[in-house]
Design a protein around this motif. Structure first.
Motif: not given
Lengths: 386, 314
Positions: A30-31, A34-35, A37-38, A40-42, A44-45, A47-48, A372
């Motif tokens: 589970f942990q 969750m990691l 997910c985080l 993957v979000c990072l 994206f930045i 890759v973008l 930012n």
């Protein structure tokens, strides 16, 4: 110290015995999920940024402003700065020269005297960095050229101008109005149904999509008040963006003001200060960093907005500004960086649709991400625990 | 506060001082009223032009489930709402697990130092302009995810747009629901550990139910943001000017917002207000705006009421 040393292993052994001496596989999974997910979000930045950089860097390599040429460019920039300062030309020259010549020594002198002037030093340094950057922009034909139908000649100068002017106008309108509203809500307004309604209204305004603000700008600033704004001009665009970010400025400023402890205000009243004295000398200075952070964040949002500008009439194609001066350009046709990105992306020519678009995005990203970053640093630097 | 005010009035004998205070107070009241003026201006300008629009077209044509094409006078709103629904659904399918997962990790697992580094980076993602995400959607998500991984037909589709919007709203979900989970008092967690629950059980059965109103608020706000998002869809949706009714996410299509963007971008006379053909298309902008405003307002109000509930409880 000793107790801590003992406590750690004991906790671990309790943890282990609670788990029945087996490792907690589902918990670990589970942990890790969750990691993931985080991450993957990072990702994206990353890759973008890589995608945009990869597509757009070629333009900068071809058109100047390459990293390998850095020393000579710097030399040239210093050279041009020197000529500019010693031999001012035109209105802007005469305005800027005294500012730089007088401002820099005074700023440095003050900064050397006291710690509290560090902020001034920071501002002065910021201005000189912008100044050197401006000299640099002159060396890259992509940054200094106007929009054009020829991909080898097109540049984003008009977009940078438009974006900077829009940001300044947004700040000039939204900052005072937003802070005044926040002061009203937090300090002056009685806690009654009307105030709560105003607060609810502001929260709802913050969630209204930006296109709707574009429609408001189109109906009010472009049509209704065209005699004042001149129709599809920078003034109409700036006012629209100011109204767009106003709720965000109000909400962040309110939070900053609310964080100032009540005891400070009571101390002020105790020595006989009026409400305005307390607000001016105690509340606002202590809330200033928070207010500034919120304003910068909202400005970076305004800089990136495209949809409202599309509606209030930023130019959709190519146009010339000729040698109109700054004041004339306020009432003329305009564009902004995100608008240029949108226009170029729509071109059939892949030079425009990929490379130049990506290059313009790099310029836009540098501006917004710097804003930012500044906001985050300010927040971390001035975050107070009462 | 009122007792303090009363005491002050007794103390300040100087009339000039009192008058100055009153002047300043009036100024601040004016500033406070400005936001109400903005709301009224939005509602009035949207409804006034919408009424003109509705008076000039056959109202029955709004729901033909056929085609949206202002140029030939076809104003089927159902097409656009289907598009918005598809994009929002795809976006939420992506953003809910990613955003919630990131929030759970940051709030419950990450060490303070790691959190201090990772959270600003996530905020950077939130600060990326939507037009940049639109470009990313067509140059990377389109070819790599939609065509290669999901075997879609084209780079440009509602699917591509939805994935782009999903990335856009993920940080919003993560940030709001992380705040909600961190607002759960640690006594609840400790009680759970005291009962012998392991960490995962505590997170799933104790922390998340306790933070549920904040999480629902995050989802509502994110949905409102996804519906109102314009530029990603205008770039990646694949349709400009007109769209046919479709329920297939791999088709090109328009949403309420991207239809507005394409009307605004397509006719240069729109903002100038001149063109004779632009008349109904121009007014349709305001009608779409009114629909959009109503939907997002409802979602935001629901979301905000949930946010308030979190604040009141702890």
């Amino acid at each position: 110290m000793a107790t801590v040393d003992v406590a750690v292993p004991r906790n671990i052994s309790i943890d282990r015995s609670l788990r029945g001496k087996r490792s907690d596989i589902p918990g670990l999974a589970f942990q890790l999920a969750m990691l993931a997910c985080l991450l993957v979000c990072l990702a994206f930045i990353v890759v973008l940024l890589v995608t945009v950089f990869d597509d757009g860097i070629g333009v900068f390599q071809e058109r100047g402003f390459v990293l390998s040429a850095f020393p000579t460019e710097l030399e040239r920039a210093i050279d041009e700065t020197w000529t500019f300062l010693t031999n001012p030309q035109g209105v802007e020259g005469w305005l800027l020269c005294p500012l730089v010549l007088v401002g820099v020594p005074i700023g440095l002198g003050l900064a050397a005297r006291a710690r509290r002037w560090r902020l001034v030093l920071g501002v002065v340094l910021g201005i000189s960095v912008i100044y050197v950057a401006a000299a640099f922009i002159g060396t890259s034909s992509f940054l200094s050229a106007n929009v054009s139908s020829l991909s080898s000649r097109a540049g984003v100068a008009q977009g940078i101008f438009g974006t900077v002017v829009l940001a300044v106008m947004t700040a000039v309108v939204a900052f005072p109005l937003g802070v005044a509203t926040a002061v009203f809500l937090e300090e002056y307004a009685p806690d009654n149904r009307f105030t709560r309604f105003v607060q609810l209204n502001i929260r709802n305004l913050a969630g209204v999509p930006s296109v709707v603000y574009g429609l408001l700008g189109l109906a009010v600033f472009v049509k209704l008040a065209s005699s004042v704004t001149g129709g599809r001009t920078l003034i109409a665009g700036g006012l629209t963006l100011a109204i767009l970010v106003l709720p965000i400025v109000i909400i962040t400023a309110s939070e900053a003001i609310r964080a100032v402890p009540q005891s400070l205000r009571e101390g002020g009243y105790g020595v006989g200060a009026t409400q305005w004295d307390v607000t001016k000398t105690l509340v606002l200075p202590n809330a200033f960093a928070g207010i500034l952070t919120g304003t910068i964040l909202s400005l970076s949002r305004a800089i990136g907005e495209t949809a409202p500008l599309l509606l209030v009439g930023a130019v959709q194609g190519f146009f010339t500004t000729g040698d109109a001066n700054v004041l004339q350009r306020f009432s003329g046709r305009y564009t902004a960086l995100p608008q240029i990105v949108f226009n170029w992306r729509g071109e059939a020519n892949t030079d425009f649709a990929i490379s130049l678009t990506a290059a313009a995005i790099i310029v836009l990203l540098v501006i917004t991400l710097l804003a930012n970053l500044m906001a985050v640093l300010l927040r971390n630097r001035f975050e107070k625990r009462w | 506060m009122s007792s303090v005010d009363g005491a002050l009035l007794g103390l300040e004998g100087d009339g000039r001082r009192v008058r100055r205070e009153q002047r300043i107070r009036r100024t601040f009241w004016g500033a406070g009223l400005s936001t109400l003026v903005i709301s009224i201006a939005i509602i009035v300008s949207l409804t006034a032009n919408s009424i003109t629009f509705l008076a000039n077209i056959d109202v029955g044509e709004l729901l033909t489930f056929d085609t949206w094409s202002p140029r030939i006078g076809k104003f089927d709103v159902a097409t656009l709402f289907m598009g918005s629904l598809i994009v929002t659904a795809v976006a939420m399918v992506i953003a809910i697990p990613l955003g919630l997962g990131a929030a759970v990790y940051l709030a419950e697992y990450a060490r303070p130092r790691v959190r201090r580094v990772l959270k600003p980076i996530l905020e950077v993602l939130a600060g990326i302009p939507s037009i940049v995400l639109g470009f990313f959607a067509i140059t990377w998500i389109g070819p790599n995810v939609v065509v290669d991984a999901l075997s879609g037909q084209s780079d440009f589709s509602l699917m591509t747009a939805g994935l782009g919007v999903g990335i856009l709203v993920t940080p919003l979900i993560a940030s709001v629901s992380e705040d909600a989970m961190r607002a759960v008092p640690s006594s609840l967690r400790e009680a759970s550990y005291g009962m012998g629950a392991r960490r995962m059980t505590t997170v799933v059965r104790v922390v998340m139910p306790a933070a549920v109103s904040g999480i629902v608020a995050a989802l509502m706000l994110a949905a409102a943001r996804a519906i109102g998002e314009t530029m990603v869809i205008a770039l990646a949706g694949g349709a400009a000017g007109e769209a046919h009714f479709t329920s297939n996410p791999y088709d090109a299509g328009l949403t309420v917002t991207s239809a507005m963007a394409s009307v605004a971008a397509g006719t240069d006379q729109i903002a100038g207000g001149g063109g004779q053909g632009a008349g109904q298309a121009f007014n349709s902008l305001f009608f779409l705006g009114l629909l959009l405003f109503t939907v997002t307002l409802l979602l935001n109000m629901i979301g905000n009421s949930f946010v308030r509930r979190v604040r009141e409880r702890y």
